[in-house]
Design an enzyme around this catalytic site. Sequence first.
Site, short mmCIF file in Angstrom:
data_model
loop_
_atom_site.label_atom_id
_atom_site.label_comp_id
_atom_site.label_asym_id
_atom_site.label_seq_id
_atom_site.Cartn_x
_atom_site.Cartn_y
_atom_site.Cartn_z
CG HIS A 24 51.14 22.12 10.54
ND1 HIS A 24 49.91 22.26 9.95
CD2 HIS A 24 51.71 21.03 9.96
CE1 HIS A 24 49.73 21.30 9.06
NE2 HIS A 24 50.80 20.54 9.03
CG ASP A 80 51.33 16.82 9.39
OD1 ASP A 80 52.15 17.69 9.04
OD2 ASP A 80 50.16 16.75 8.96
CD GLU A 99 49.28 20.42 5.98
OE1 GLU A 99 49.24 19.34 6.59
OE2 GLU A 99 50.34 20.95 5.60
CG HIS A 158 49.11 19.86 1.35
ND1 HIS A 158 49.90 18.96 0.69
CD2 HIS A 158 49.67 20.03 2.57
CE1 HIS A 158 50.90 18.59 1.47
NE2 HIS A 158 50.79 19.23 2.62
CG HIS A 168 51.15 23.91 2.09
ND1 HIS A 168 51.94 23.01 1.40
CD2 HIS A 168 51.21 23.53 3.37
CE1 HIS A 168 52.45 22.13 2.24
NE2 HIS A 168 52.03 22.43 3.45
CG HIS A 180 53.18 24.24 8.46
ND1 HIS A 180 51.86 24.55 8.23
CD2 HIS A 180 53.47 23.22 7.60
CE1 HIS A 180 51.38 23.75 7.28
NE2 HIS A 180 52.33 22.93 6.86
CG ASP A 205 55.60 20.61 8.77
OD1 ASP A 205 56.05 20.87 7.64
OD2 ASP A 205 54.60 19.89 8.96
#
Lengths: 417, 322
Positions: free
Chosen positions: A39, A41, A142, A169, A215, A236, A305
């Site tokens: 993961h 971003d 995500e 999420h 999550h 993650h 992450d």
Amino acid sequence: MYWRVILLNVLSGFINCSADINREKAERLMAETPLIDGHNDLPWQMRQLFNNELEKMDLNTLEKTHTNIPKIKAGHLSAQFWAAYVPCESQYKDAVRQTVEQIDVVHRLCRLYPDDLIFATSTDDILTAFQQNKTASLIGVEGGHSIDSSLGTLRMFYNLGVRYLTLTHSCNTPWADNWLVDTGKDTAINNGLSDFGKELIKEMNRIGMLIDLAHVSEKVMNLVLDLSNAPVIFSHSSAYEVCNSKRNVPDDVLKRVAQKKGIVMVNFYNDYVTCQKTANLSNVADHFDHIKKVAGHEIIGFGGDYDGVTRVPKGLEDVSKYPDLVAELLRRGWTDIEVKAALGNNLLRVFKEVEKVRDSMSSVKPYEVPIPYADVVNPCRTMYGYPPQDNAGSMVSLGLHLPVLTLLLHGTIVWLF
Amino acid sequence: MLFLNPLQSLWTAWQSQGCTVTSLLVIVLLPWSSSTSVEQKTLDLMRREPLIDGHNDLALQLRINYNNRLSTIDLHNLSKTHTDIERLKAGHVGAQMWSAYVLCSSQDKDAVRLTLEQIDVIKRMCSNYEELELVTSSTAVRETKKIGCLIAIEGGHSIDSSLPALRMFYDLGVRSLALTHTCNTPWAETSSSIHRVYQRDISLTEFGKEVVKEMNRLGMMIDLSHSSVSTARAVLLISRAPVIFSHSSASAVCNNPRNVPDDLLQLLKKNGGIVMVNLYNRFVACGKKANIATVADHFDHIKKIAGSESIGIGGDYDGARG
């Protein structure tokens, strides 16, 4: 006197040599087995910093992010699931369009940097990229809010190359509960998964989409582990027993993941590593050790992450630092096999099995029953296509109100006259 | 919410798309031969050069009637639609541009999601039946031994003013986008006055021009059916690629805003594009009744103004129009 100085020098030399040896070994192992991170971003940073105008930045020299190409190379990052993430505020609004735009960002990054990034959608693609010394670039969406409760949208995302969906999420979807429910900061609306959510899991198995449980609430973790025919991932998340954040995975779930031969890819975010604002590399290694102890080395992976969080550990400041973490694992006595498992062999196993389950279900028809209209009523949703009887939710509630209204009216008339 | 196509009742006598088009060609060829050999000649011609139809709204009917649940039907024989596989075969349809259409009332709401679902149903339809095959290039259209399925989006509102969405639709196999349906988008103007949204003086904004350029770059056909004349003119000025009118007829024969005026036909000739003649009574005869001869008049007129290279067929079967 002098002998003490000499002894100290020899000892420090020995320690340095040792550290160098582990670091060198880490680099060697990473040259033999791809590091696959679950993961990152960066696409979200592209949106935040440049409104997705990729021509305005150069990934070779970008300083504002944890991730750029020189750091990727230094970190031996051989495969990355790039997150196509859009905020929960877009749920019931333009989440789908925004998600499509984030998917497009990954495709464009690969086209803009063809010497370094190569788009990937399979285990074979990851291995091919590794041989070419490029970073295989996969996509994970995500948050279930990105599919707007639409199986057609899920399937089309798969067609666009998306290979995992994080079911939530930090917000509930109409069909799955998120981790905040376990903290008391949100209310469960489905007691885990609705019937539609359960069908979604089967459809994800059918098409070969990895199910990501980062999550989600603990109830959802367990329900999915019950239902899924394929192994699942946590792209993650770290170990709850080391840091008791509800974003992390409790021991009983770790064991279930091991039974299902899934993977937990350790998150580096300080708040999930030490449950405090600060952390260091050793704290992250503690999570690796714990998961190995409780559930075995075959369920561990890396899910940094990076570029999705603001606080990362000392020693793991950016994506160039992975080899230092690998060196620490070696220092702690991890064998070559165990390290290689964590680097990429575990993820490859999981992904391969998900592909096998997909292929075994090729004669199963796509799931077509839409989510009940009553579960998704909102101002931005047309009821296009639903036959009138699917509006039964609102008709029933009106039916209950009618006798009450009639009584009130009768009472009013009696009072007036 | 949705209008039933009045065409349905009028075309009940012409159950088969095949009958219609065959008859059309028979009339066209009639002056030169006896009727039996003309029919034979027509069929021979169509066997060698299968028909490519520019616009069919079966996917819309699948949504309205079955909520896209293909498992509940047999596409070989459907009673509620103009279209099914048996009739496509009888009509010698070699390739069909299937319309992925979503209502204008979904603009600024869930248009993108709905469009993805329509693309999904078309793809599933084309992979579920061995007679159909999804195609995404001119080569594939020529080479397929099955009925080629092309995907066409009907209305710029489906991209929600997002060039990435346009690109991702292309990646999904969409090969044509009609810039508008019966509603303006924030960047292009419709020929219709049904929906009074995004009204302004400029028929194609700067962003609209970027949409056109991006479509050229991707290789996505620009469909000007439903666009205003002004928008169409603006597009014809800047497009580097030929454009299409996927289901429009000739204004000179029937003066309806959905049809193409002669000056546009002339621009189209220079552009190298095509007009795919719509079979809807209101656009063909400007009234409720029409026949094959009226449709043939449109073909004759377009051929006269723009040449036979500028004509195609865009039946608009199973469409719902206001």
